[in-house]
Design a protein around this motif. Structure first.
Motif, PDB file in Angstrom:
ATOM      1  N   GLY A  10       0.864  -1.219   0.104  1.00 37.15           N
ATOM      2  CA  GLY A  10      -0.036   0.157  -0.021  1.00 37.15           C
ATOM      3  C   GLY A  10       0.807   1.377   0.089  1.00 37.15           C
ATOM      4  N   PHE A  11       0.209   2.447   0.132  1.00 32.07           N
ATOM      5  CA  PHE A  11       0.681   3.645   0.033  1.00 32.07           C
ATOM      6  C   PHE A  11       2.077   3.856   1.024  1.00 32.07           C
ATOM      7  CE2 PHE A  11      -0.035   8.470   1.360  1.00 32.07           C
ATOM      8  CZ  PHE A  11       0.923   8.833   0.692  1.00 32.07           C
ATOM      9  N   GLY A  49      -1.116 -12.629   0.995  1.00 26.97           N
ATOM     10  CA  GLY A  49      -2.056 -13.303   1.804  1.00 26.97           C
ATOM     11  C   GLY A  49      -2.540 -12.342   2.861  1.00 26.97           C
ATOM     12  N   CYS A  73       0.754  -2.204   9.150  1.00 25.88           N
ATOM     13  CA  CYS A  73       0.065  -0.796   8.102  1.00 25.88           C
ATOM     14  C   CYS A  73      -1.165  -1.414   7.413  1.00 25.88           C
ATOM     15  CB  CYS A  73       1.124  -0.353   7.066  1.00 25.88           C
ATOM     16  SG  CYS A  73       2.470   0.383   7.436  1.00 25.88           S
ATOM     17  N   SER A 116      -1.536   3.705  13.346  1.00 25.37           N
ATOM     18  CA  SER A 116      -3.011   4.529  13.919  1.00 25.37           C
ATOM     19  C   SER A 116      -3.037   5.738  13.143  1.00 25.37           C
ATOM     20  CB  SER A 116      -2.981   4.680  15.467  1.00 25.37           C
ATOM     21  OG  SER A 116      -4.071   4.851  15.848  1.00 25.37           O
ATOM     22  N   TYR A 141     -14.418   3.464  10.792  1.00 27.26           N
ATOM     23  CA  TYR A 141     -12.888   3.348  10.632  1.00 27.26           C
ATOM     24  C   TYR A 141     -12.149   3.826  11.962  1.00 27.26           C
ATOM     25  CZ  TYR A 141      -8.187   4.901   8.924  1.00 27.26           C
ATOM     26  OH  TYR A 141      -6.989   5.038   9.066  1.00 27.26           O
TER      27      TYR A 141
HETATM   28  N1  LIG Z   1      -3.555   7.419   4.061  1.00 27.85           N
HETATM   29  C1  LIG Z   1      -4.081   7.900   5.275  1.00 27.85           C
HETATM   30  O1  LIG Z   1      -4.462   9.092   5.097  1.00 27.85           O
HETATM   31  C2  LIG Z   1      -3.844   7.300   6.540  1.00 27.85           C
HETATM   32  C3  LIG Z   1      -3.908   8.415   7.732  1.00 27.85           C
HETATM   33  C4  LIG Z   1      -3.867   7.757   8.898  1.00 27.85           C
HETATM   34  C5  LIG Z   1      -3.614   6.536   9.012  1.00 27.85           C
HETATM   35  N2  LIG Z   1      -3.501   5.509   8.091  1.00 27.85           N
HETATM   36  C6  LIG Z   1      -3.188   4.403   8.168  1.00 27.85           C
HETATM   37  O2  LIG Z   1      -2.060   4.027   7.491  1.00 27.85           O
HETATM   38  C7  LIG Z   1      -2.269   2.606   7.387  1.00 27.85           C
HETATM   39  C8  LIG Z   1      -1.613   2.333   5.639  1.00 27.85           C
HETATM   40  O3  LIG Z   1      -2.628   3.137   5.134  1.00 27.85           O
HETATM   41  P1  LIG Z   1      -2.378   3.459   3.459  1.00 27.85           P
HETATM   42  O4  LIG Z   1      -2.622   4.870   3.189  1.00 27.85           O
HETATM   43  O5  LIG Z   1      -1.024   3.060   2.868  1.00 27.85           O
HETATM   44  O6  LIG Z   1      -3.452   2.409   2.944  1.00 27.85           O
HETATM   45  P2  LIG Z   1      -3.352   1.340   1.570  1.00 27.85           P
HETATM   46  O7  LIG Z   1      -4.952   1.135   1.247  1.00 27.85           O
HETATM   47  O8  LIG Z   1      -2.772   2.094   0.325  1.00 27.85           O
HETATM   48  O9  LIG Z   1      -2.713   0.192   2.210  1.00 27.85           O
HETATM   49  C9  LIG Z   1      -3.187  -0.599   3.024  1.00 27.85           C
HETATM   50  C10 LIG Z   1      -2.597  -1.966   2.425  1.00 27.85           C
HETATM   51  O10 LIG Z   1      -3.174  -2.966   3.303  1.00 27.85           O
HETATM   52  C11 LIG Z   1      -3.599  -4.290   2.419  1.00 27.85           C
HETATM   53  N3  LIG Z   1      -4.375  -4.940   3.472  1.00 27.85           N
HETATM   54  C12 LIG Z   1      -5.658  -4.586   3.752  1.00 27.85           C
HETATM   55  N4  LIG Z   1      -6.277  -5.466   4.714  1.00 27.85           N
HETATM   56  C13 LIG Z   1      -5.379  -6.603   4.635  1.00 27.85           C
HETATM   57  C14 LIG Z   1      -5.430  -7.769   5.224  1.00 27.85           C
HETATM   58  N5  LIG Z   1      -6.483  -8.425   5.784  1.00 27.85           N
HETATM   59  N6  LIG Z   1      -4.435  -8.629   4.938  1.00 27.85           N
HETATM   60  C15 LIG Z   1      -3.296  -8.197   4.177  1.00 27.85           C
HETATM   61  N7  LIG Z   1      -3.232  -7.036   3.831  1.00 27.85           N
HETATM   62  C16 LIG Z   1      -4.216  -6.221   3.893  1.00 27.85           C
HETATM   63  C17 LIG Z   1      -3.972  -3.795   1.119  1.00 27.85           C
HETATM   64  O11 LIG Z   1      -4.031  -4.564   0.279  1.00 27.85           O
HETATM   65  C18 LIG Z   1      -2.996  -2.186   1.154  1.00 27.85           C
HETATM   66  O12 LIG Z   1      -1.898  -2.743   0.466  1.00 27.85           O
HETATM   67  C19 LIG Z   1      -3.607   1.968   7.510  1.00 27.85           C
HETATM   68  O13 LIG Z   1      -3.298   1.345   8.770  1.00 27.85           O
HETATM   69  C20 LIG Z   1      -4.257   3.192   7.870  1.00 27.85           C
HETATM   70  O14 LIG Z   1      -5.464   3.068   8.813  1.00 27.85           O
HETATM   71  C21 LIG Z   1      -3.458   6.093   6.789  1.00 27.85           C
END
Ligand SMILES: NC(=O)c1ccc[n+]([C@@H]2O[C@H](COP(=O)([O-])OP(=O)(O)OC[C@H]3O[C@@H](n4cnc5c(N)ncnc54)[C@H](O)[C@@H]3O)[C@@H](O)[C@H]2O)c1
Length: 344
Positions: A10-11, A49, A73, A116, A141
């Motif tokens: 992910g990001f 997975g 993450c 978080s 969420y």
């Molecule tokens: N992007 C934001 O604005 C933001 C802000 C605060 C917190 N966060 C936290 O940061 C973390 C990463 O966020 P992001 O922006 O990279 O999101 P994202 O959607 O780009 O990445 C999340 C990744 O988790 C994987 N995933 C989800 N559920 C899964 C599971 N059950 N098993 C295996 N893989 C799984 C997805 O395929 C994805 O690659 C998250 O926990 C999110 O709550 C993000």
């Protein structure tokens, strides 16, 4: 050191992975590619997975007995979706995260860093929040993040697990080397919407102009994802020192430390991209708040972390990423250039 990064396709997870490798920390990725991209994960040892698959977790630790920490993450992250599908969010972000904790403990990996969110805090008036500010999540969420934090805190008190929960504010930008960025071409946050307006010519909506802030629009704290990644590396490098004396989980805010209103974001965006954006004013959206920005005092004290990127750099790196995203991910991106002119 070797670290397991869940959600590493992910990001944020992929950016943390790149920063870890740059810092000499080996990385193993676990991601089910629900929203993540294989292109990001394939640069590392990658297990496709689910975080709740205990057999897969056992295999990962058998293959890599030297994994010394987990950065968790993986999550579902779209606030609106969590309102329409709350059970899915609680299952993925809470139940499955608990299963992951059991797996890492069973495999003797006691260092846990959790992604978080500032969304756990009570709605503010656009001011500064520190780690002791009231918790009052406003969406399923945000509840899922707060609930897992509570569980993690109790588990740390009762087991060999130690944990640091990093509460991110509003991540923007991309890996400055453009190895990864947002998987989606249409991120749902304000900056994503601005890029959408820029590339399609549709007006950008400022939702709510009567908040108790300096110009009436909502306040957010935009932190560059490369700064965030740096904080993870520091948390891993200092993990044992940080958690040595704590009876529970250690919480750390990660923001820029600066509040930016939506109007200020629009003006900065126009300056960076060199083009005016059509803006319309709309009513507040249900569930919106005046917003907040981070106190980073604890991040400085515990991690020695100070964010170094400006909002301008965050916008610029997002633009650079969106311009190459379609080539790297083989899909359609909005038309973005940094010259101030639209392509095509
Ligand atoms: N992007 C934001 O604005 C933001 C802000 C605060 C917190 N966060 C936290 O940061 C973390 C990463 O966020 P992001 O922006 O990279 O999101 P994202 O959607 O780009 O990445 C999340 C990744 O988790 C994987 N995933 C989800 N559920 C899964 C599971 N059950 N098993 C295996 N893989 C799984 C997805 O395929 C994805 O690659 C998250 O926990 C999110 O709550 C993000």
């Amino acid at each position: 050191m070797k670290v397991l990064i869940t959600g590493g396709a992910g990001f944020i997870g992929s950016t943390v992975a790149s920063k870890c490798v740059d810092a000499g920390i080996d990385v193993v990725i676990l991601d089910n590619l629900l929203t993540g991209r294989a292109e990001f994960a394939h640069r590392f040892p990658f297990y496709c997975g689910d975080i709740a698959d205990d057999k897969l977790l056992d295999k990962i630790f058998t293959d890599h007995p030297d994994i010394g920490a987990t950065v968790h993450c993986a999550a579902l992250i779209v606030v609106g979706d969590s309102v329409s599908s709350p059970a899915r969010y609680y299952e993925n972000n809470v139940s499955k995260s608990l299963a992951l904790v059991s797996s890492v403990l069973r495999n003797g990996c006691g260092r846990f860093v959790f992604s978080s969110s500032a969304a756990v805090y009570a709605p503010g008036e656009g001011g500064c929040v520190d780690e002791s500010s009231p918790i009052e999540p406003q969406s399923p969420y945000a509840h899922s993040k707060a609930q897992f934090e509570t569980m993690l805190d109790d588990i740390v008190a009762a087991t060999d697990l130690s944990a640091i929960s990093l509460r991110y504010f509003n991540p923007v930008g991309a890996d400055p080397e453009l190895r990864s960025g947002t998987p989606s071409a249409h991120p749902t946050h304000a900056l994503g919407k601005l890029f959408e307006s820029y590339s399609t010519g549709t007006p950008f909506k400022v939702t709510g102009t009567d908040w108790p802030t300096r110009d009436g629009s909502g306040v957010r704290d935009y932190v560059h994802v490369w700064d965030l990644a740096d904080a993870h590396v520091r948390a891993l490098q200092r993990f044992d020192r940080i958690t040595a004396d704590s009876s529970g989980m250690t919480v750390v805010n990660l923001g820029s430390g600066r509040g930016t209103t939506v109007w200020e974001l629009v003006r900065t965006f126009e300056n960076v991209l060199g083009e005016d954006i059509d803006v319309v004013v709309a009513d507040r959206r249900t569930g919106d708040t005046a917003g907040a920005y981070a106190s980073n005092d604890r991040a400085l004290r515990l991690l020695g972390w100070v964010p170094t990127f400006t909002l301008e750099q965050g916008i610029e790196d997002t633009a650079r990423w969106l311009a190459v995203r379609s080539h790297l991910l083989n899909s359609v991106s909005p038309n973005v250039t940094l010259s101030g002119r639209r392509r095509g």
